[in-house]
Every structure is written in structure tokens, then in C-alpha cells.
Design a protein around this motif. Structure first.
Motif, short mmCIF file in Angstrom:
data_model
loop_
_atom_site.label_atom_id
_atom_site.label_comp_id
_atom_site.label_asym_id
_atom_site.label_seq_id
_atom_site.Cartn_x
_atom_site.Cartn_y
_atom_site.Cartn_z
N ASP A 72 0.83 -1.20 0.00
CA ASP A 72 0.00 0.00 0.00
C ASP A 72 0.87 1.25 0.00
O ASP A 72 2.08 1.16 0.10
N THR A 111 -6.55 8.41 4.60
CA THR A 111 -5.97 8.87 3.34
C THR A 111 -5.94 7.77 2.27
O THR A 111 -5.43 7.98 1.17
N TYR A 112 -6.52 6.62 2.56
CA TYR A 112 -6.50 5.48 1.64
C TYR A 112 -7.06 5.84 0.27
O TYR A 112 -6.41 5.60 -0.75
N SER A 113 -8.26 6.41 0.22
CA SER A 113 -8.90 6.72 -1.06
C SER A 113 -8.10 7.73 -1.87
O SER A 113 -7.94 7.57 -3.08
N ARG A 159 -4.91 6.07 -3.33
CA ARG A 159 -5.24 5.20 -4.47
C ARG A 159 -5.57 6.03 -5.71
O ARG A 159 -5.18 5.68 -6.82
N GLU A 160 -6.32 7.09 -5.52
CA GLU A 160 -6.69 7.96 -6.63
C GLU A 160 -5.45 8.58 -7.27
O GLU A 160 -5.28 8.57 -8.50
#
Length: 77
Positions: free
Chosen positions: A42, A63-65, A68-69
Motif C-alpha cells: 500500500d 488517506t486510503y482513497s 489510491r486515486e
């Protein structure tokens, strides 16, 4: 087995992010960079601690989304 080189993405959209330093608790600001970790598979966002004068690469679910974006956007490389 060969280790893959780290991937890095830079984006101004990361600059407004902040987290507490894991060592001293001071609020750290993002440097605008994130690095892919093959260990956790990740993205880790890079933060600068002004008190410890160190860089920290940190993953947070919040902050994951965004990570990834940015990672999938060819303009952000």
C-alpha cells in the motif's frame, strides 16, 4: 527474489495533510510525496516532523482513497 524499486508519486493535493508524530506527538505536515511499500502492499504518505527533524512514511485509513486515486492518475507521477 529481487526487491522491486520503490515507487514515488508527488502531488500538491497531499500538501494539506497532517498527522501527529509517532515519536513526539507534534503535528507533522505532508511533504507532498507518497511511496509504495511492497511490504504492506500500500501507499505511505511522507510527513516531516519539525521537532524531530525527521521524515516519516505513514499509512492512515483516512488517506486510503486519496492515495489510491493519486497512484492511478498518470498526471500525478
Amino acid at each position: 527474489m529481487m526487491q522491486q524499486p520503490d515507487r514515488e508519486v508527488k502531488s500538491d493535493r497531499l500538501l494539506g495533510l497532517s498527522v501527529a508524530c509517532p515519536q513526539c506527538g507534534t503535528t507533522m505536515q505532508s511533504t507532498g510525496k507518497m511511496h509504495y511499500s511492497p511490504v504492506i502492499k500500500d501507499w505511505l504518505i511522507e510527513y516531516w516532523c519539525p521537532s524531530d527533524r525527521q521524515l516519516f512514511n505513514i499509512y492512515t485509513p483516512e488517506t486510503y482513497s486519496l492515495a489510491r486515486e493519486l497512484a492511478s492518475d498518470p498526471k500525478e507521477k
